[in-house]
Write a protein that holds these residues in place. Structure first.
Motif, PDB file in Angstrom:
ATOM      1  N   SER A 161     -26.067   3.989 -17.228  1.00 62.41           N
ATOM      2  CA  SER A 161     -26.972   3.153 -18.012  1.00 62.41           C
ATOM      3  C   SER A 161     -27.495   1.988 -17.185  1.00 62.41           C
ATOM      4  O   SER A 161     -28.693   1.665 -17.229  1.00 62.41           O
ATOM      5  N   ARG A 162     -26.616   1.353 -16.407  1.00 57.79           N
ATOM      6  CA  ARG A 162     -27.056   0.248 -15.549  1.00 57.79           C
ATOM      7  C   ARG A 162     -28.039   0.721 -14.486  1.00 57.79           C
ATOM      8  O   ARG A 162     -28.957   0.000 -14.107  1.00 57.79           O
ATOM      9  N   GLY A 163     -27.842   1.951 -13.989  1.00 56.02           N
ATOM     10  CA  GLY A 163     -28.731   2.481 -12.969  1.00 56.02           C
ATOM     11  C   GLY A 163     -30.041   3.008 -13.523  1.00 56.02           C
ATOM     12  O   GLY A 163     -30.944   3.344 -12.763  1.00 56.02           O
ATOM     13  N   GLY A 164     -30.146   3.118 -14.852  1.00 53.87           N
ATOM     14  CA  GLY A 164     -31.372   3.609 -15.464  1.00 53.87           C
ATOM     15  C   GLY A 164     -31.508   5.114 -15.471  1.00 53.87           C
ATOM     16  O   GLY A 164     -32.623   5.640 -15.591  1.00 53.87           O
ATOM     17  N   TYR A 165     -30.377   5.834 -15.361  1.00 57.50           N
ATOM     18  CA  TYR A 165     -30.419   7.291 -15.339  1.00 57.50           C
ATOM     19  C   TYR A 165     -30.268   7.839 -16.753  1.00 57.50           C
ATOM     20  O   TYR A 165     -29.382   7.429 -17.498  1.00 57.50           O
ATOM     21  N   ARG A 166     -31.127   8.793 -17.078  1.00 60.71           N
ATOM     22  CA  ARG A 166     -31.120   9.387 -18.421  1.00 60.71           C
ATOM     23  C   ARG A 166     -30.230  10.626 -18.425  1.00 60.71           C
ATOM     24  O   ARG A 166     -30.688  11.747 -18.207  1.00 60.71           O
ATOM     25  N   MET A 167     -28.957  10.385 -18.667  1.00 67.07           N
ATOM     26  CA  MET A 167     -27.982  11.467 -18.759  1.00 67.07           C
ATOM     27  C   MET A 167     -27.632  11.712 -20.224  1.00 67.07           C
ATOM     28  O   MET A 167     -27.707  10.796 -21.057  1.00 67.07           O
ATOM     29  N   MET A 168     -27.233  12.934 -20.524  1.00 66.36           N
ATOM     30  CA  MET A 168     -26.871  13.266 -21.902  1.00 66.36           C
ATOM     31  C   MET A 168     -25.792  12.342 -22.437  1.00 66.36           C
ATOM     32  O   MET A 168     -25.825  11.951 -23.609  1.00 66.36           O
ATOM     33  N   SER A 169     -24.828  11.989 -21.593  1.00 66.70           N
ATOM     34  CA  SER A 169     -23.728  11.143 -22.047  1.00 66.70           C
ATOM     35  C   SER A 169     -24.204   9.764 -22.457  1.00 66.70           C
ATOM     36  O   SER A 169     -23.550   9.090 -23.257  1.00 66.70           O
ATOM     37  N   VAL A 170     -25.359   9.338 -21.933  1.00 66.66           N
ATOM     38  CA  VAL A 170     -25.902   8.006 -22.247  1.00 66.66           C
ATOM     39  C   VAL A 170     -26.823   8.056 -23.452  1.00 66.66           C
ATOM     40  O   VAL A 170     -26.686   7.276 -24.394  1.00 66.66           O
ATOM     41  N   THR A 171     -27.772   8.994 -23.440  1.00 69.54           N
ATOM     42  CA  THR A 171     -28.805   9.012 -24.469  1.00 69.54           C
ATOM     43  C   THR A 171     -28.519   9.974 -25.623  1.00 69.54           C
ATOM     44  O   THR A 171     -28.999   9.764 -26.729  1.00 69.54           O
ATOM     45  N   HIS A 172     -27.751  11.042 -25.358  1.00 66.51           N
ATOM     46  CA  HIS A 172     -27.445  12.038 -26.394  1.00 66.51           C
ATOM     47  C   HIS A 172     -25.960  12.419 -26.306  1.00 66.51           C
ATOM     48  O   HIS A 172     -25.620  13.542 -25.901  1.00 66.51           O
ATOM     49  N   PRO A 173     -25.059  11.521 -26.671  1.00 66.04           N
ATOM     50  CA  PRO A 173     -23.621  11.806 -26.513  1.00 66.04           C
ATOM     51  C   PRO A 173     -23.139  13.027 -27.292  1.00 66.04           C
ATOM     52  O   PRO A 173     -22.276  13.770 -26.817  1.00 66.04           O
ATOM     53  N   GLY A 174     -23.687  13.238 -28.490  1.00 66.31           N
ATOM     54  CA  GLY A 174     -23.285  14.410 -29.265  1.00 66.31           C
ATOM     55  C   GLY A 174     -23.680  15.702 -28.573  1.00 66.31           C
ATOM     56  O   GLY A 174     -22.899  16.660 -28.506  1.00 66.31           O
ATOM     57  N   MET A 175     -24.892  15.735 -28.053  1.00 65.28           N
ATOM     58  CA  MET A 175     -25.352  16.909 -27.319  1.00 65.28           C
ATOM     59  C   MET A 175     -24.518  17.130 -26.063  1.00 65.28           C
ATOM     60  O   MET A 175     -24.230  18.278 -25.687  1.00 65.28           O
ATOM     61  N   CYS A 176     -24.140  16.055 -25.409  1.00 68.12           N
ATOM     62  CA  CYS A 176     -23.321  16.147 -24.195  1.00 68.12           C
ATOM     63  C   CYS A 176     -22.041  16.931 -24.481  1.00 68.12           C
ATOM     64  O   CYS A 176     -21.669  17.826 -23.705  1.00 68.12           O
ATOM     65  N   LYS A 177     -21.389  16.646 -25.571  1.00 68.93           N
ATOM     66  CA  LYS A 177     -20.140  17.325 -25.916  1.00 68.93           C
ATOM     67  C   LYS A 177     -20.394  18.764 -26.359  1.00 68.93           C
ATOM     68  O   LYS A 177     -19.636  19.675 -25.999  1.00 68.93           O
ATOM     69  N   ARG A 178     -21.472  18.985 -27.130  1.00 69.75           N
ATOM     70  CA  ARG A 178     -21.783  20.339 -27.605  1.00 69.75           C
ATOM     71  C   ARG A 178     -22.107  21.278 -26.444  1.00 69.75           C
ATOM     72  O   ARG A 178     -21.651  22.422 -26.411  1.00 69.75           O
ATOM     73  N   VAL A 179     -22.915  20.798 -25.517  1.00 70.94           N
ATOM     74  CA  VAL A 179     -23.331  21.633 -24.387  1.00 70.94           C
ATOM     75  C   VAL A 179     -22.133  21.988 -23.511  1.00 70.94           C
ATOM     76  O   VAL A 179     -22.008  23.118 -23.023  1.00 70.94           O
ATOM     77  N   ALA A 180     -21.231  21.029 -23.312  1.00 70.63           N
ATOM     78  CA  ALA A 180     -20.031  21.304 -22.521  1.00 70.63           C
ATOM     79  C   ALA A 180     -19.199  22.398 -23.172  1.00 70.63           C
ATOM     80  O   ALA A 180     -18.713  23.319 -22.494  1.00 70.63           O
ATOM     81  N   LEU A 181     -19.033  22.327 -24.486  1.00 69.82           N
ATOM     82  CA  LEU A 181     -18.254  23.339 -25.200  1.00 69.82           C
ATOM     83  C   LEU A 181     -18.967  24.687 -25.187  1.00 69.82           C
ATOM     84  O   LEU A 181     -18.345  25.735 -24.958  1.00 69.82           O
TER      85      LEU A 181
END
Length: 273
Positions: A161-181
């Motif tokens: 977030s500090r670096g300004g990177y749009r990662m699933m864990s930052v902007t879509h935490p629910g999707m981040c967990k679903r996609v991993a599963l």
């Protein structure tokens, strides 16, 4: 790529010189373009380019000195298809994945394609063709990267977030967990494709089932709990899961019958016409 970048202590056999070229070139391009943003992140602020230990000119020159000979070696000494895939992967990493990291979460899917291409290159280097078996190997790497990286990025959300990177864990935490599963579970049917396409025997999906179930279990815990501990366990499991999966695939390699009737290893070389 992801394992080597984030786990420098993980022991690995030294890759051949051409592999060094393809590993170093896109990484150096990435470090060059991301200097202003890496300085804001704890995990990257001590990189040599960020600290000014090497100049941007030296970094880019070294990247070109690795990338261009690497593509030439694969094209001339192996075959043009492998050289094309190598050049395409460098392009995909530097011109698509790197800028997308600050624009869209699609960067994770693009990065997974980048990570899946090297085993496809290896298959093409051995056979000279792009067969379904190559896509199976690439599929293993593609799906594996989601539980691996999503778990890693979960505990680095503040940094990204500090670096300004749009990662699933930052902007879509629910999707981040679903996609991993989802992709952890997807490894199970993927292993059945290998014997169906004649790459391995049917023992492979059976003996690989326990490790695939285990990473799926940890991914399910990550999905339901979503805490640092469950993410850390899933990440560390991914470090040994992939080499174990590929080792099992190797031990279950498909054997063909020689004209004398004895079992012989199935070769990847195309038969002479």
């Amino acid at each position: 790529k992801v394992v080597s970048q984030n786990s420098p202590s993980t022991p690995r056999p030294p890759p051949p010189p051409t592999a060094h070229c393809f590993h170093l070139a896109p990484q150096i391009y990435l470090l060059y373009f991301e200097v202003p943003f890496d300085s804001n992140m704890n995990r990257t602020k001590n990189r040599p380019l960020v600290r000014g230990q090497i100049s941007p000119l030296h970094a880019v020159s070294f990247a070109l000195a690795c990338g261009i000979p690497g593509v030439a070696l694969l094209t001339l000494a192996v075959n043009p298809l492998t050289g094309f895939l190598g050049a395409f992967n460098i392009f995909l990493y530097t011109c698509c994945y790197t800028p997308l990291k600050r624009l869209s979460i699609i960067n994770t899917w693009v990065g997974a394609v980048v990570g899946a291409i090297p085993p496809v290159m290896g298959w093409c280097a051995a056979t000279g063709s792009l067969d379904p078996g190559a896509l199976v190997l690439g599929g293993f790497l593609y799906s594996w990267q989601f539980p691996h990286f999503n778990a890693l990025s979960w505990n680095l959300r503040e940094d990204y977030s500090r670096g300004g990177y749009r990662m699933m864990s930052v902007t879509h935490p629910g999707m981040c967990k679903r996609v991993a599963l989802r992709h952890s579970l997807g490894l199970i049917p993927l292993t059945t494709l290998a014997p169906a396409l004649g790459v391995t025997t049917w023992n492979f999906p059976v003996i690989s089932l326990p490790i695939n179930l285990y990473i799926s279990y940890l991914a399910a815990r990550f999905y339901y709990q979503g805490d640092r501990n469950s993410a850390r366990k899933l990440f560390f499991c991914s470090l040994w899961h992939l080499p174990m999966l590929l080792l099992l695939a190797l031990t279950c390699k498909k054997y063909s019958r020689s004209p004398e009737g004895t079992a012989a290893p199935m070769t990847l070389a195309r038969p002479a016409k």
